[in-house]
Design a protein around this motif. Structure first.
Motif, short mmCIF file in Angstrom:
data_model
loop_
_atom_site.label_atom_id
_atom_site.label_comp_id
_atom_site.label_asym_id
_atom_site.label_seq_id
_atom_site.Cartn_x
_atom_site.Cartn_y
_atom_site.Cartn_z
N UNK A 1 -1.78 19.72 -12.48
CA UNK A 1 -2.10 21.12 -12.19
C UNK A 1 -2.77 21.25 -10.84
N UNK A 2 -2.73 22.47 -10.32
CA UNK A 2 -3.32 22.74 -9.02
C UNK A 2 -3.75 24.21 -8.97
N UNK A 3 -4.97 24.46 -8.51
CA UNK A 3 -5.45 25.83 -8.37
C UNK A 3 -4.81 26.48 -7.14
N UNK A 4 -4.30 27.69 -7.35
CA UNK A 4 -3.60 28.41 -6.30
C UNK A 4 -4.33 29.73 -6.03
N UNK A 5 -4.56 30.03 -4.76
CA UNK A 5 -5.13 31.33 -4.41
C UNK A 5 -4.03 32.39 -4.47
N UNK B 1 15.10 14.15 -8.74
CA UNK B 1 16.11 15.19 -8.54
C UNK B 1 16.54 15.28 -7.08
N UNK B 2 15.57 15.09 -6.17
CA UNK B 2 15.86 15.20 -4.74
C UNK B 2 15.29 13.97 -4.03
N UNK B 3 15.06 14.07 -2.73
CA UNK B 3 14.57 12.91 -1.98
C UNK B 3 13.15 12.51 -2.40
N UNK B 4 12.31 13.49 -2.70
CA UNK B 4 10.93 13.19 -3.07
C UNK B 4 10.86 12.58 -4.46
N UNK B 5 9.93 11.65 -4.65
CA UNK B 5 9.72 11.07 -5.98
C UNK B 5 9.33 12.16 -6.97
N UNK B 6 9.86 12.07 -8.17
CA UNK B 6 9.52 13.06 -9.19
C UNK B 6 8.14 12.79 -9.76
N UNK B 7 7.59 13.76 -10.45
CA UNK B 7 6.30 13.65 -11.14
C UNK B 7 6.61 13.39 -12.61
N UNK B 8 6.12 12.27 -13.13
CA UNK B 8 6.48 11.88 -14.49
C UNK B 8 5.25 11.82 -15.39
N UNK C 1 -0.17 12.24 -5.71
CA UNK C 1 0.16 13.41 -6.50
C UNK C 1 0.02 14.71 -5.71
N UNK C 2 -0.08 14.57 -4.38
CA UNK C 2 0.01 15.72 -3.48
C UNK C 2 -0.99 16.82 -3.84
N UNK C 3 -2.18 16.43 -4.22
CA UNK C 3 -3.23 17.40 -4.52
C UNK C 3 -3.22 17.93 -5.94
N UNK C 4 -2.25 17.52 -6.76
CA UNK C 4 -2.22 17.95 -8.16
C UNK C 4 -3.18 17.09 -8.98
N UNK C 5 -3.91 17.75 -9.87
CA UNK C 5 -4.88 17.07 -10.72
C UNK C 5 -4.22 16.68 -12.03
N UNK C 6 -4.49 15.45 -12.47
CA UNK C 6 -3.97 14.99 -13.75
C UNK C 6 -5.02 15.20 -14.84
N UNK D 1 0.83 -1.20 0.00
CA UNK D 1 0.00 0.00 0.00
C UNK D 1 0.87 1.25 0.00
N UNK D 2 1.96 1.18 0.78
CA UNK D 2 2.87 2.32 0.85
C UNK D 2 3.55 2.54 -0.49
N UNK D 3 3.99 1.44 -1.14
CA UNK D 3 4.61 1.57 -2.45
C UNK D 3 3.61 2.14 -3.48
N UNK D 4 2.37 1.66 -3.40
CA UNK D 4 1.34 2.18 -4.30
C UNK D 4 1.11 3.67 -4.03
N UNK D 5 1.10 4.02 -2.74
CA UNK D 5 0.90 5.42 -2.36
C UNK D 5 2.03 6.29 -2.92
N UNK D 6 3.26 5.81 -2.77
CA UNK D 6 4.39 6.62 -3.24
C UNK D 6 4.39 6.78 -4.75
N UNK D 7 3.84 5.82 -5.47
CA UNK D 7 3.79 5.91 -6.92
C UNK D 7 2.58 6.69 -7.42
N UNK D 8 1.58 6.84 -6.56
CA UNK D 8 0.33 7.44 -7.01
C UNK D 8 -0.15 8.61 -6.16
#
Length: 450
Positions: A78-82, A59-66, A36-41, A27-34
């Motif tokens: 994408x993510x809506x920003x105020x 690039x860094x410790x966090x998994x990249x977005x591919x 998206x930290x609130x970003x919409x695909x 589940x953790x591996x699935x979570x890390x691969x999926x």
């Protein structure tokens, strides 16, 4: 017998624990691969692109977005920003690409940062590239929400290949309050293009350059005089020997110079200076090539932009004896008119983007103004720039505020404030909390659709 039961129970408990740990690990591996930290695909052609968090290439410790597009597509996270209105913002991220190519020849297509449903964007990365920082500066204008996209594609076409995005950051800067405008004026001395399989080589003359320099000096003075001091203009002139080798085409205007046609020649100068507007002076015809490059009745084109900076074409006339950019008391006392007209198109667009209702720049006749001998539409521009066009509803024109609404640029970020928008979970506890947060959010979304 009891010992056997206890042994079996222990084995079952151990087995259950192992299964539970394996399930948690998966589940953790699935979570890390999926996650998206609130970003919409999203993608223009559904099902063509694949989105994932990549733990191998990062690039860094966090998994990249591919994003992987095996066929041409426009895909994004994408993510809506105020945001605060009329405020400069800078978005940065690291981008790596592999085999990225566009479906047509346009520098605006590739891996980039952009605002969804607009043409506002960063540079676009294509081909194979190692990790590099990409920066996108924009002004919120009249908006309080913007949808920031990390994208493989573009508004003008599609891309395919692989792109990795990492280390997202958004900073808020300080808007300028002054009305002192800084202009970059590029005089391209050579046009070397192929039109309809014919090679065309056109050069500006020394007389052309002298006339344009004098006209630019007059433009500086006229901006201050005609605006009654509401703005000033300071122009830096660059003579570019590297020829223009490509032109853009439009059904209404014919051939013209778009920003991407000369980006290589001007980008270093623009990146090293904080300009508010760009003039590009070109010759696209002369007596020898009078009709070889189709131009549909324009001497200036405005309301374009180069990464948020106003961009205008100023075309030299085909007739070398023309006085259009030459001051003469008996022929032309307002040779800077084309420069002023095209710059006002940018201010006109800015005013509308900020929610102002103003007369269209070309509608001078509807308000009782006429082209006057020797000075063209000078009175119209003066009244337009000072909100002194008389109508039955009062006086209209550009509001004074518009002169301070300049494009966002690097100098706005001397003391930036970073928004807490893209923060990644920092430890296992935060990641588990994020798992449950996303789970409950998805449950709410599903219940809302029932």
């Amino acid at each position: 017998m009891r010992k056997n039961r206890d042994a079996k129970a222990l084995i079952i408990n151990i087995f259950t624990f192992i299964i539970l740990m394996l399930a948690i690990y998966l589940a953790y591996q699935f979570y890390q691969s999926n996650n998206f930290n609130g970003l919409i695909r999203s993608e223009v052609n559904p099902g063509v692109s694949e989105f994932k968090r990549d733990k191998e290439i990062k690039y860094s410790d966090a998994n990249s977005y591919k994003i992987t597009s095996n066929a041409f597509n426009d895909a994004m996270f994408s993510k809506e920003i105020k945001v605060e209105k009329n405020t400069p913002y800078k978005v940065t991220c690291m981008i790596k690409t592999k085999g990225v190519e566009a479906n047509k020849n346009a520098s605006s297509i590739g891996a980039q940062i952009s605002i969804s449903n607009t043409v506002e964007r960063s540079v676009a990365i294509s081909g194979d590239s190692e990790w590099q920082e990409v920066e996108f500066i924009f002004n919120s204008k009249n908006r309080d929400i913007v949808d920031i996209a990390f994208r493989l594609g573009g508004t003008e076409g599609y891309a395919k290949g692989e792109a990795w995005f990492s280390d997202f950051k958004i900073e808020e800067g300080q808007p300028e309050e002054d009305s002192n405008w800084k202009f970059a004026c590029f005089i391209f001395e050579n046009t070397n293009v192929v039109i309809d399989q014919k090679e065309i080589n056109i050069q500006v003359t020394n007389t052309d350059i002298t006339d344009i320099k004098n006209t630019i000096e007059r433009f500086e003075s006229s901006c201050k005089q005609l605006s009654n001091g509401k703005m000033t203009a300071n122009c830096d002139i660059y003579e570019i020997q590297t020829p223009i080798t490509s032109l853009s085409y439009d059904e209404d205007f014919g051939y013209y110079v778009a920003p991407e046609d000369i980006e290589e020649q001007i980008k270093d100068i623009i990146n090293q200076n904080d300009y508010d507007h760009i003039f590009v002076v070109v010759r696209l015809g002369n007596e020898e090539y009078e009709d070889d490059i189709e131009i549909k009745d324009w001497i200036g084109l405005g309301a374009m932009d180069y990464y948020g900076i106003g961009f205008s074409n100023i075309r030299l006339p085909n007739n070398s004896k023309s006085y259009i950019y030459r001051y003469d008391t008996s022929v032309n006392q307002f040779p800077e008119e084309v420069f002023l007209h095209e710059f006002l198109h940018s201010l006109e667009r800015t005013a509308k983007e900020y929610g102002y209702t103003i007369p269209a720049l070309h509608d001078y006749k509807e308000y009782g103004y006429e082209n006057e001998y020797l000075i063209g539409q000078k009175q119209w521009y003066k009244d337009y720039m000072n909100q002194e066009i008389y109508t039955s509803n009062g006086y209209e024109g550009l509001p004074s505020k518009v002169y301070t609404l300049k494009p966002a640029k690097e100098s706005n970020f001397q003391y930036p404030y970073e928004l807490d928008v893209y923060t990644e979970p920092q430890n296992i506890i935060e990641e588990i909390r994020e798992i449950f947060h996303n789970l409950f959010r998805n449950i709410k979304l599903m219940l809302g659709k029932v």
